[in-house]
Design a protein around this motif. Sequence first.
Motif, PDB file in Angstrom:
ATOM      1  N   ASP A  83       0.923  -1.289   0.014  1.00 13.01           N
ATOM      2  CA  ASP A  83      -0.043  -0.071  -0.114  1.00 13.01           C
ATOM      3  C   ASP A  83       0.812   1.200  -0.041  1.00 13.01           C
ATOM      4  OD1 ASP A  83      -1.722   1.996   0.486  1.00 13.01           O
ATOM      5  OD2 ASP A  83      -3.132   1.025   1.870  1.00 13.01           O
ATOM      6  N   VAL A  84       1.215   1.640  -1.294  1.00 15.52           N
ATOM      7  CA  VAL A  84       2.367   2.817  -1.211  1.00 15.52           C
ATOM      8  C   VAL A  84       1.450   3.877  -0.663  1.00 15.52           C
ATOM      9  CG1 VAL A  84       3.733   4.123  -2.807  1.00 15.52           C
ATOM     10  CG2 VAL A  84       3.348   1.685  -3.467  1.00 15.52           C
ATOM     11  N   GLU A  85       0.371   4.406  -1.092  1.00 20.74           N
ATOM     12  CA  GLU A  85      -0.346   5.254  -0.410  1.00 20.74           C
ATOM     13  C   GLU A  85      -0.085   5.781   0.882  1.00 20.74           C
ATOM     14  OE1 GLU A  85      -4.436   7.106  -1.248  1.00 20.74           O
ATOM     15  OE2 GLU A  85      -3.893   6.464  -2.999  1.00 20.74           O
ATOM     16  N   LEU A  86      -0.475   4.509   1.975  1.00 16.36           N
ATOM     17  CA  LEU A  86      -0.639   4.416   3.236  1.00 16.36           C
ATOM     18  C   LEU A  86       0.920   4.586   3.645  1.00 16.36           C
ATOM     19  CD1 LEU A  86      -1.606   4.061   6.167  1.00 16.36           C
ATOM     20  CD2 LEU A  86      -1.609   1.650   5.513  1.00 16.36           C
ATOM     21  N   LEU A  87       2.018   3.995   2.997  1.00 12.89           N
ATOM     22  CA  LEU A  87       3.161   4.084   3.418  1.00 12.89           C
ATOM     23  C   LEU A  87       3.861   5.482   3.169  1.00 12.89           C
ATOM     24  CD1 LEU A  87       5.973   1.436   2.361  1.00 12.89           C
ATOM     25  CD2 LEU A  87       6.414   3.653   2.651  1.00 12.89           C
TER      26      LEU A  87
END
Length: 294
Positions: A83-87
């Motif tokens: 989950d790149v957005e959350l990371l």
Amino acid sequence: MSDALFPANPTAEPRVVSTSPSGTEICYALGIEPVAVSHACDFPEAVGSVPVIDRSRVTGESSAARHDSVATARREGGVYELDVELLEACTPDLILSQSVCGVCAVDEAFVRDTLDDSVATVLGLSASTLSDVFECVAQVGAATGTEARAIEVVGQCQRRLAEIAASAPDDRPRVAVIEWMEPLHVAANWVPEIVEAAGGTYGLADPGDRSVTVDWAEIREYNPDVLIVAPCSFEPAETRARLSELTSRPGWESLSAVQADRVHVMDGTVLNRWTPRLVSLTEELRRLLHPSSN
């Protein structure tokens, strides 16, 4: 000893994202609570409230089915979804990854391929011996400004391992440790050192070797006095539910360990991680190998 190694009130500074259970446990041992972790991170209990930044594509109940699922996932784009957005929303100062096994957890290469270099510093950890495990603790300490605590943790672990080894009787049973049941793998890496410290002999691998696939005939020929079953990432209850994958094999009943009722299930979620909890597991193994001297 595990409780003493994990401070009760960790801090969230610096902001660390950990993509592997080993990195997460090291963080907590150093007094740092990550701001995000992998789906496989399950210790200590406090990690249950930390955001999760990945999802595994591996499915299946039996060992063989999971093994096949890993191969399929790799062919179809990878074992994990990140989950790149959350990371990125976590604004990490440091991302702890691992560079040993892309099956057990998100590895360093996947993180670097997925993220822009400007997001955060990425530190890939790897270990194949107990010395490497302690070096991982020191590396995280240096990267997070907790060098003094890292030295303390490593010192505690080394002293306790020396005490366990010194207390082991001279009579050393022949030990086999199963890391996966189908296809059959025997444990290596730091496991020979742990067995030695616990008062056993391990003739299946040398310290630092990679775990390898073996034929069941090799286990029968080795004929262990004590057989430890600890599949990678399996808790004891999961292993017990699948023991038929071993007990149904030809010649099972003829093994010395079986005849002596010395087949034991251990926690594969500890044995296969490079964390300070390996010391507690060595203590447990010492009790199993030498019950009359406890």
